[in-house]
Design an enzyme around this catalytic site. Structure first.
Site, PDB file in Angstrom:
ATOM      1  N   LEU A 153       0.824  -1.211   0.119  1.00  0.00           N
ATOM      2  CA  LEU A 153       0.037  -0.035  -0.076  1.00  0.00           C
ATOM      3  C   LEU A 153       0.797   1.285   0.050  1.00  0.00           C
ATOM      4  O   LEU A 153       0.482   2.132  -0.338  1.00  0.00           O
ATOM      5  CB  LEU A 153      -0.836   0.114   1.075  1.00  0.00           C
ATOM      6  CG  LEU A 153      -1.992  -1.111   1.163  1.00  0.00           C
ATOM      7  CD1 LEU A 153      -2.772  -1.015   2.637  1.00  0.00           C
ATOM      8  CD2 LEU A 153      -2.969  -0.901   0.067  1.00  0.00           C
ATOM      9  N   GLY A 154       1.851   1.219   0.500  1.00  0.00           N
ATOM     10  CA  GLY A 154       2.865   2.317   0.625  1.00  0.00           C
ATOM     11  C   GLY A 154       4.282   2.069   1.277  1.00  0.00           C
ATOM     12  O   GLY A 154       4.312   1.062   2.201  1.00  0.00           O
TER      13      GLY A 154
ATOM     14  N   GLY B  70       7.677   3.940   3.490  1.00  0.00           N
ATOM     15  CA  GLY B  70       8.315   5.376   4.144  1.00  0.00           C
ATOM     16  C   GLY B  70       9.569   4.900   4.532  1.00  0.00           C
ATOM     17  O   GLY B  70      10.029   3.917   4.155  1.00  0.00           O
TER      18      GLY B  70
ATOM     19  N   MET C 124      10.922   4.196   7.244  1.00  0.00           N
ATOM     20  CA  MET C 124      11.195   3.174   8.358  1.00  0.00           C
ATOM     21  C   MET C 124      10.635   1.788   8.008  1.00  0.00           C
ATOM     22  O   MET C 124      11.043   0.980   8.673  1.00  0.00           O
ATOM     23  CB  MET C 124      10.683   3.628   9.653  1.00  0.00           C
ATOM     24  CG  MET C 124      11.180   5.153  10.082  1.00  0.00           C
ATOM     25  SD  MET C 124      12.961   5.029  10.435  1.00  0.00           S
ATOM     26  CE  MET C 124      12.841   4.351  12.142  1.00  0.00           C
ATOM     27  N   GLY C 125       9.669   1.836   7.308  1.00  0.00           N
ATOM     28  CA  GLY C 125       8.989   0.570   6.756  1.00  0.00           C
ATOM     29  C   GLY C 125       8.022   0.596   5.591  1.00  0.00           C
ATOM     30  O   GLY C 125       7.809   1.752   5.233  1.00  0.00           O
ATOM     31  N   ALA C 126       7.009  -0.434   5.672  1.00  0.00           N
ATOM     32  CA  ALA C 126       6.230  -0.306   4.562  1.00  0.00           C
ATOM     33  C   ALA C 126       5.009  -0.990   4.997  1.00  0.00           C
ATOM     34  O   ALA C 126       4.900  -1.747   6.131  1.00  0.00           O
ATOM     35  CB  ALA C 126       6.597  -1.432   3.472  1.00  0.00           C
ATOM     36  N   VAL C 127       3.761  -0.645   4.277  1.00  0.00           N
ATOM     37  CA  VAL C 127       2.373  -1.078   4.633  1.00  0.00           C
ATOM     38  C   VAL C 127       1.914  -2.001   3.512  1.00  0.00           C
ATOM     39  O   VAL C 127       2.102  -1.597   2.432  1.00  0.00           O
ATOM     40  CB  VAL C 127       1.490   0.094   5.095  1.00  0.00           C
ATOM     41  CG1 VAL C 127       0.073  -0.421   5.284  1.00  0.00           C
ATOM     42  CG2 VAL C 127       2.064   0.917   6.215  1.00  0.00           C
TER      43      VAL C 127
ATOM     44  N   LYS D  79       1.859  -3.077   8.877  1.00  0.00           N
ATOM     45  CA  LYS D  79       3.096  -2.479   8.838  1.00  0.00           C
ATOM     46  C   LYS D  79       4.285  -3.199   9.440  1.00  0.00           C
ATOM     47  O   LYS D  79       4.259  -3.773  10.328  1.00  0.00           O
ATOM     48  CB  LYS D  79       2.734  -1.454   9.807  1.00  0.00           C
ATOM     49  CG  LYS D  79       3.738  -0.130   9.763  1.00  0.00           C
ATOM     50  CD  LYS D  79       3.101   0.933  10.711  1.00  0.00           C
ATOM     51  CE  LYS D  79       3.815   2.328  10.539  1.00  0.00           C
ATOM     52  NZ  LYS D  79       3.448   3.568  11.612  1.00  0.00           N
TER      53      LYS D  79
ATOM     54  N   ASP E 253       2.454  13.298  17.432  1.00  0.00           N
ATOM     55  CA  ASP E 253       2.886  13.624  16.112  1.00  0.00           C
ATOM     56  C   ASP E 253       1.376  13.747  15.395  1.00  0.00           C
ATOM     57  O   ASP E 253       1.414  13.283  14.229  1.00  0.00           O
ATOM     58  CB  ASP E 253       3.596  12.766  15.449  1.00  0.00           C
ATOM     59  CG  ASP E 253       4.181  12.959  14.327  1.00  0.00           C
ATOM     60  OD1 ASP E 253       4.452  14.472  14.099  1.00  0.00           O
ATOM     61  OD2 ASP E 253       4.716  11.956  13.360  1.00  0.00           O
TER      62      ASP E 253
END
Length: 191
Positions: A17-18, A20, A22-25, A40, A135
């Site tokens: 799905l996406g 970043g 630090m990681g992926a989803v 995640k 955040d």
């Protein structure tokens, strides 16, 4: 990188799905019961960094402690065979508030009061459990369809990775930030 059809826990990966820094989803499905979920996964290179791994676990614990329809629901936490931590959570269908703001511009201003009240309600539930998000920004608020809500949309708060969990709610001795450490998104931080 995790490929389609690979398994994480009881779930089969459907698609990414996406991603970043630090990681992926990933979107995944539990084959036996058919539950669709978002998983995640922390990038493996960060799994050995205790501070980052603790924040990832903190995200799962913090979100799980808050029982509110405006907070993303967490189903499971674990590690992949290569040691990368993962969180299984509800799969949200809709759009990030930041995408809605970009798409509608000033037209989105009419939703601000309604969404603000709903977000405040979810944050109040978090604060009642001794959890402070730290955040909160449009990227961490996802709008999902909910026919029971005025306007048919419900905001859901995501990403409790740098949440502050008070001593009373701390589980397993997960430590928070060092004194003087700055975490969050500067343009959304209070002074």
């Amino acid at each position: 990188s995790i490929s389609d059809e690979q398994r994480i826990g009881s779930y089969r990966i459907v698609r990414k799905l996406g991603e970043g820094g630090m990681g992926a989803v990933y979107e995944a499905v539990h084959d036996q019961i058919g539950r669709r979920a978002a998983i995640k996964v922390l990038h493996p290179q960060y799994a050995t960094n205790q501070q980052i791994a603790s924040r990832f676990l903190n995200e799962a614990r913090a979100a799980n402690l808050i029982e509110h329809p405006g907070i993303v629901e967490v189903f499971e936490f674990g590690q992949t065979p290569d040691g990368a931590p993962f969180i299984v959570m509800e799969l949200l269908k809709g759009e990030a508030m930041s995408a809605r703001i970009r798409r509608l511009g000033d037209a989105a201003a009419g939703d601000a009061l309604r969404f603000g009240r709903q977000i405040a309600s979810a944050l109040a539930a978090a604060h009642a459990q001794g959890i402070i998000h730290r955040d909160l920004k449009p990227d961490n608020i996802f709008l999902v369809r909910d026919p029971d809500m005025l306007g048919g949309l419900r905001p859901k708060i995501l990403d409790f990775g740098i949440a502050k969990v008070t001593e009373a709610q701390r589980i397993g001795g997960v430590s928070k930030t060092r004194t003087g450490a700055v975490l969050g998104t500067p343009t959304y931080m209070s002074p």
